[in-house]
Design an enzyme around this catalytic site. Structure first.
Site, PDB file in Angstrom:
ATOM      1  N   CYS A   1      -3.340  -4.342   1.093  1.00 49.03           N
ATOM      2  CA  CYS A   1      -2.068  -4.695   0.469  1.00 49.03           C
ATOM      3  C   CYS A   1      -1.201  -5.552   1.385  1.00 49.03           C
ATOM      4  O   CYS A   1       0.012  -5.653   1.194  1.00 49.03           O
ATOM      5  CB  CYS A   1      -1.307  -3.457   0.014  1.00 49.03           C
ATOM      6  SG  CYS A   1      -1.094  -2.220   1.266  1.00 49.03           S
TER       7      CYS A   1
ATOM      8  N   ARG B   1       5.869  -6.712  -4.492  1.00 54.76           N
ATOM      9  CA  ARG B   1       4.874  -5.865  -5.160  1.00 54.76           C
ATOM     10  C   ARG B   1       4.786  -4.495  -4.496  1.00 54.76           C
ATOM     11  O   ARG B   1       4.768  -3.456  -5.176  1.00 54.76           O
ATOM     12  CB  ARG B   1       3.517  -6.566  -5.118  1.00 54.76           C
ATOM     13  CG  ARG B   1       2.320  -5.713  -5.482  1.00 54.76           C
ATOM     14  CD  ARG B   1       1.031  -6.468  -5.180  1.00 54.76           C
ATOM     15  NE  ARG B   1      -0.109  -5.591  -5.320  1.00 54.76           N
ATOM     16  CZ  ARG B   1      -0.533  -4.744  -4.394  1.00 54.76           C
ATOM     17  NH1 ARG B   1       0.109  -4.663  -3.246  1.00 54.76           N
ATOM     18  NH2 ARG B   1      -1.588  -3.989  -4.597  1.00 54.76           N
TER      19      ARG B   1
END
Length: 315
Positions: A177, A218
Site C-alpha cells: 500500500c 486512499r
C-alpha cells in the site's frame, strides 16, 4: 479490547516469488540488450520472458482469489495469464513493435525489485507512507480517535499501524500500500517511450506525484472506514460477507472500503493518469495501441492522425 488488524492492500509474498521475479526481470533486460545486436535473438529471449511472466501471474491467482479475496485483482491476474502468453507468441512470430512494450516491462521490474527485496528500503518506504497517512488523518480532525502504534507482528518493529480504541479495529500499512507498484508501472512505461527526455521527466514527475498523493488519500479512507466501521450494519453487510466469504461482520467496512471502493476506483484513476501523462509523452499511446491491437485482434488507434508519427496510416 483485543485489536483486530486489517492489512491495507495486504500482499503475501510466497518464498519463491522473489526469485522468480528476479529471473523474469533478468530475461526481459537481456532481451532489451539483445535487441541492439540481434533482433531474432531479442524476439526469442523476450518471448520467453513473457512466458515466465504468465507463470508469475498464474502463481498469484490462488492468493488473490482465496487469501486476499480481491475480485478486481483476481480478474486482472486471470486475464494477464493468457494475455502474456499471447503477446509472447505474437512477438515470437515477428511482431517486433512489441519489443518497446517489453522494454517497458524490463524498466518496471528494475524500478520495483530493489524496493521489494531490500528490507531496509521497504521499511523506510512503509514508515514514510504510514507517517504521512497518520498526518493526513490528524489534519482531517480524527487524531483523537486513533493511535499510531508499532506493527503488532512479532517479526516487525515498524511504525505502521493505526489503532482505534473505540472499536478495537486496527489497520496495518504494509509494502503493497505504498503505491510503489503503480509508480513502477508509470516509470517503466515513460522510460521506455521513444520521446525527448525533458518531456519524459515532466510526465514522470507529474504522474508519480499524483499517484503518491492519491495513495495517501486512499490509505486514510480505508483506515478511517475500518476504524470507525463506516459500512457496518448497512445493506451491504450480507452481500459483502457472502461474496468475500467473511464470518465476522466487523470486517465488512474494511472490505467495502478497500476491495470494492478503493480498488474499483483505482482502475479508472490509473487510466486517467495515463491519459494525463500522454499529454507530455504521446508515445505512451503507441504502446497502448500495440497492446490493444494484439489482444483485440484488430488495429486500434488512440492517437489522433495529426499527432501520430506515421500520419495515421494503419500499421
Amino acid at each position: 479490547m483485543t485489536p483486530t488488524v486489517e492489512s491495507i492492500a495486504e500482499m503475501s509474498v510466497l518464498p519463491y516469488i522473489d526469485v522468480l521475479l528476479w529471473i523474469v526481470a533478468a530475461v526481459f533486460v537481456v532481451g532489451v540488450i539483445a535487441r541492439r545486436e540481434n533482433r531474432e535473438w531479442a524476439r526469442r529471449i523476450t518471448a520467453a520472458g513473457w512466458g515466465l511472466f504468465a507463470v508469475l501471474w498464474l502463481l498469484f491467482i490462488q492468493y488473490f482469489a482465496f487469501v486476499h479475496r480481491s475480485v478486481v485483482e483476481t480478474a486482472l491476474v486471470v486475464i494477464a495469464v493468457p494475455a502474456s502468453l499471447y503477446v509472447g507468441w505474437k512477438l515470437l512470430n515477428g511482431r517486433d513493435s512489441l519489443l518497446t512494450l517489453s522494454r517497458a516491462i524490463a524498466f518496471m521490474m528494475v524500478i520495483y525489485l530493489p524496493f521489494e527485496t531490500s528490507q531496509l528500503v521497504r521499511g523506510f518506504l512503509i514508515e514514510t507512507v504510514a507517517f504521512q497517512t497518520v498526518t493526513a488523518i490528524d489534519w482531517l480532525g480524527f487524531a483523537e480517535g486513533v493511535q499510531y502504534v508499532e506493527d503488532p507482528a512479532a517479526d516487525s518493529s515498524l511504525m505502521n499501524t493505526f489503532y482505534f480504541p473505540e472499536t478495537g479495529r486496527a489497520s496495518r500499512l504494509i509494502f503493497a500500500c505504498t503505491g510503489i507498484g503503480s509508480m513502477a508501472i508509470f516509470g517503466g512505461l515513460i522510460a521506455a517511450a521513444d520521446a525527448p527526455r525533458p518531456k519524459k521527466l515532466i510526465a514522470a514527475v507529474v504522474s508519480i506525484s499524483i499517484i503518491w498523493v492519491l495513495n495517501i488519500a486512499r490509505n486514510v479512507f480505508i483506515a478511517l472506514a475500518n476504524g470507525y466501521q463506516w459500512f457496518a450494519g448497512t445493506a451491504l453487510e450480507g452481500p459483502v460477507m457472502f461474496v468475500f466469504g467473511l464470518s465476522d461482520p466487523a470486517r465488512v467496512s474494511f472490505f467495502v472500503a478497500d476491495r470494492i471502493i478503493a480498488q474499483g476506483l483505482a482502475v479508472f484513476v490509473l487510466v486517467g493518469i495515463a491519459w494525463l501523462a500522454s499529454r507530455w509523452v504521446p508515445e505512451l499511446l503507441d504502446m497502448g495501441e500495440e497492446l490493444l491491437s494484439v489482444l483485440l485482434g484488430r488495429e486500434i488507434r488512440l492517437r489522433s492522425p495529426e499527432t501520430a508519427p506515421d500520419g495515421g496510416d494503419p500499421k
